[in-house]
Design a protein around this motif. Structure first.
Motif, PDB file in Angstrom:
ATOM      1  N   PRO A 146       0.876  -1.195   0.010  1.00 39.27           N
ATOM      2  CA  PRO A 146       0.105   0.090   0.035  1.00 39.27           C
ATOM      3  C   PRO A 146       0.979   1.304   0.050  1.00 39.27           C
ATOM      4  CG  PRO A 146      -0.733  -1.647   1.704  1.00 39.27           C
ATOM      5  CD  PRO A 146       0.543  -2.133   1.175  1.00 39.27           C
ATOM      6  N   ALA A 147       0.666   2.446  -0.918  1.00 44.89           N
ATOM      7  CA  ALA A 147       1.385   3.483  -0.998  1.00 44.89           C
ATOM      8  C   ALA A 147       0.397   4.480  -1.646  1.00 44.89           C
ATOM      9  CB  ALA A 147       2.597   3.077  -1.970  1.00 44.89           C
ATOM     10  N   TYR A 148       0.871   5.761  -1.197  1.00 50.90           N
ATOM     11  CA  TYR A 148       0.296   6.876  -1.673  1.00 50.90           C
ATOM     12  C   TYR A 148       0.940   8.218  -1.233  1.00 50.90           C
ATOM     13  CZ  TYR A 148      -0.878   7.434   3.690  1.00 50.90           C
ATOM     14  OH  TYR A 148      -0.690   7.574   4.768  1.00 50.90           O
ATOM     15  N   TRP A 159      -2.611   7.296  -4.909  1.00 46.83           N
ATOM     16  CA  TRP A 159      -2.438   6.324  -4.324  1.00 46.83           C
ATOM     17  C   TRP A 159      -2.543   5.069  -5.378  1.00 46.83           C
ATOM     18  CZ3 TRP A 159      -6.009   9.927  -3.928  1.00 46.83           C
ATOM     19  CH2 TRP A 159      -7.412   9.683  -4.503  1.00 46.83           C
ATOM     20  N   ALA A 163      -3.382   0.595  -1.664  1.00 46.65           N
ATOM     21  CA  ALA A 163      -3.880   1.445  -0.703  1.00 46.65           C
ATOM     22  C   ALA A 163      -5.440   1.637  -0.362  1.00 46.65           C
ATOM     23  CB  ALA A 163      -3.186   2.994  -1.101  1.00 46.65           C
ATOM     24  N   GLU A 164      -6.147   1.316  -1.655  1.00 44.43           N
ATOM     25  CA  GLU A 164      -7.457   1.574  -1.427  1.00 44.43           C
ATOM     26  C   GLU A 164      -7.896   0.258  -0.805  1.00 44.43           C
ATOM     27  OE1 GLU A 164      -9.669   4.250  -4.499  1.00 44.43           O
ATOM     28  OE2 GLU A 164      -8.914   2.486  -5.458  1.00 44.43           O
ATOM     29  N   PHE A 167      -7.331   1.017   2.897  1.00 48.37           N
ATOM     30  CA  PHE A 167      -7.683   2.206   3.706  1.00 48.37           C
ATOM     31  C   PHE A 167      -8.931   2.821   3.109  1.00 48.37           C
ATOM     32  CE2 PHE A 167      -3.291   3.041   4.138  1.00 48.37           C
ATOM     33  CZ  PHE A 167      -2.890   2.997   5.473  1.00 48.37           C
ATOM     34  N   TRP A 180      -6.548  13.429   4.542  1.00 43.94           N
ATOM     35  CA  TRP A 180      -6.280  12.658   5.796  1.00 43.94           C
ATOM     36  C   TRP A 180      -7.226  13.151   6.922  1.00 43.94           C
ATOM     37  CZ3 TRP A 180      -6.372   7.863   6.861  1.00 43.94           C
ATOM     38  CH2 TRP A 180      -5.471   6.881   6.172  1.00 43.94           C
ATOM     39  N   PHE A 266       5.316   1.979   8.572  1.00 47.07           N
ATOM     40  CA  PHE A 266       5.088   2.897   7.436  1.00 47.07           C
ATOM     41  C   PHE A 266       6.499   3.644   7.473  1.00 47.07           C
ATOM     42  CE2 PHE A 266       3.806   5.039  11.369  1.00 47.07           C
ATOM     43  CZ  PHE A 266       4.552   6.320  11.224  1.00 47.07           C
ATOM     44  N   THR A 281       4.694   4.545   2.510  1.00 43.95           N
ATOM     45  CA  THR A 281       4.297   3.062   1.984  1.00 43.95           C
ATOM     46  C   THR A 281       4.179   2.424   3.382  1.00 43.95           C
ATOM     47  OG1 THR A 281       6.713   2.567   2.472  1.00 43.95           O
ATOM     48  CG2 THR A 281       6.123   3.264   0.277  1.00 43.95           C
ATOM     49  N   TYR A 282       3.472   1.052   3.378  1.00 44.64           N
ATOM     50  CA  TYR A 282       3.296   0.236   4.496  1.00 44.64           C
ATOM     51  C   TYR A 282       3.631  -1.163   4.211  1.00 44.64           C
ATOM     52  CZ  TYR A 282       0.413   3.956   6.419  1.00 44.64           C
ATOM     53  OH  TYR A 282      -0.061   5.055   7.228  1.00 44.64           O
TER      54      TYR A 282
END
Length: 316
Positions: A146-148, A159, A163-164, A167, A180, A266, A281-282
């Protein structure tokens, strides 16, 4: 290091008069004053090697006289600064005050922005940040992480699919809601998503405070702060603490409606060509349950987002 007291503002203007803030902006003088008061209030005499006279103290934390002594400036000079008059203050004095207040690097930078604001070229108030096409392509190519990209005011700028899946369906949100701070404070489902929502909320407000120090004349940021202050009691409380923090790295625990608990690290990467954009990033520890959960989300893709609609952070 003592200096002459800062000039007293003259009625109706003049050399010592405060600079008028643009309409729709945050009051930089008030921000400077309240920030210094809040940092002074959190220090106790014993924290800095001063005697504590117990019941004789009438203020929380250090007195102005004590802080001025520690910083090596006159009481009159420091008083003028704490009243919001940062004109003509030197970097040397700000450094001394930052040391006396035991400010973090982020707090030191925030103090400098408030006391000695940089002169920026006037930009259109409605100008939107743009993400380079190559960066969006990079996000799209990262299929398992997941990245944005986040920008000013905590706006979500770009993103990837993961990521979607993690989140929520940000694409379905109106552009002004892809932010956010709005999601954290105004969307109940995000309170359920973040296991430690209180920490996430605190970090978000601290980031907005940092942004406000750099851009006090941003009407969109002022409007966002105003809206959140009206709609969220938690935001009002946290905003009043004047805490500031830079985005960096850490661990977030999430409760996803489809895959359950995740513990994800992250990382924040600031763009060299635009310091007001950061790539977040996660990732999960290899072989961990969280890594397996991310693998499942990756296999479901956008279906994971749709499946959670109405019961998780993916709802709109």
């Amino acid at each position: 290091m003592d200096e002459q007291p800062l000039p007293v503002p003259e009625p109706g203007g003049g050399p010592g008069a405060p600079v008028q803030e643009p309409a729709g902006s945050l009051d930089r003088r008030a921000e400077l004053s309240e920030f210094l008061r809040s940092r002074r209030a959190r220090l106790k005499p014993e924290d800095v090697g001063l005697p504590d006279y117990g019941r004789h103290r009438r203020v929380p934390g250090l007195r102005r006289e004590e802080l001025a002594q520690l910083a090596g400036v006159s009481v009159a000079y420091y008083t003028r600064l704490e009243q919001g008059n940062g004109r003509n203050v030197s970097a040397e004095v700000l450094d001394a005050i930052a040391r006396a207040l035991r400010l973090t690097d982020a707090e030191h930078a925030h103090l400098t922005h408030l006391a000695k604001p940089k002169q920026h070229k006037k930009k259109p108030a409605a100008r939107n940040q743009q993400v380079r096409v190559a960066l969006q392509q990079l996000l799209d190519s990262i299929e398992s992480v997941p990245a944005y990209i986040v920008g000013r005011r905590s706006d979500l700028l770009a993103w990837n699919r993961m990521a979607e899946a993690l989140f929520g369906d940000w694409t379905a949100l109106p552009a002004q809601e892809r932010n956010w701070a709005r999601l954290v404070f105004l969307k109940p489902e995000y309170r359920e998503l973040f296991v430690d929502w209180d920490q996430k909320a605190s970090d978000m407000v601290a980031f907005l405070r940092m942004d406000a120090g750099c851009h006090p004349d941003d009407p969109r940021l002022s409007a966002l702060v105003g809206e959140l202050s009206v709609k969220s009691q938690e935001f009002r409380r946290l905003w009043a603490t004047h805490d500031v923090k830079e985005k960096s790295y850490g661990v977030k625990r999430l409760h996803h409606p489809l895959v359950g608990e995740l513990s994800l690290s992250f990382e924040t990467f600031r763009m060299i060509d635009d310091a007001e954009q950061s790539l977040i990033t996660y990732h999960a520890e290899p072989g961990s349950p969280s890594a397996e959960a991310l693998r499942l989300l990756a296999s479901w893709g956008r279906d994971a987002t749709r499946a959670g609609t109405g019961s998780s952070a993916s709802s709109t």
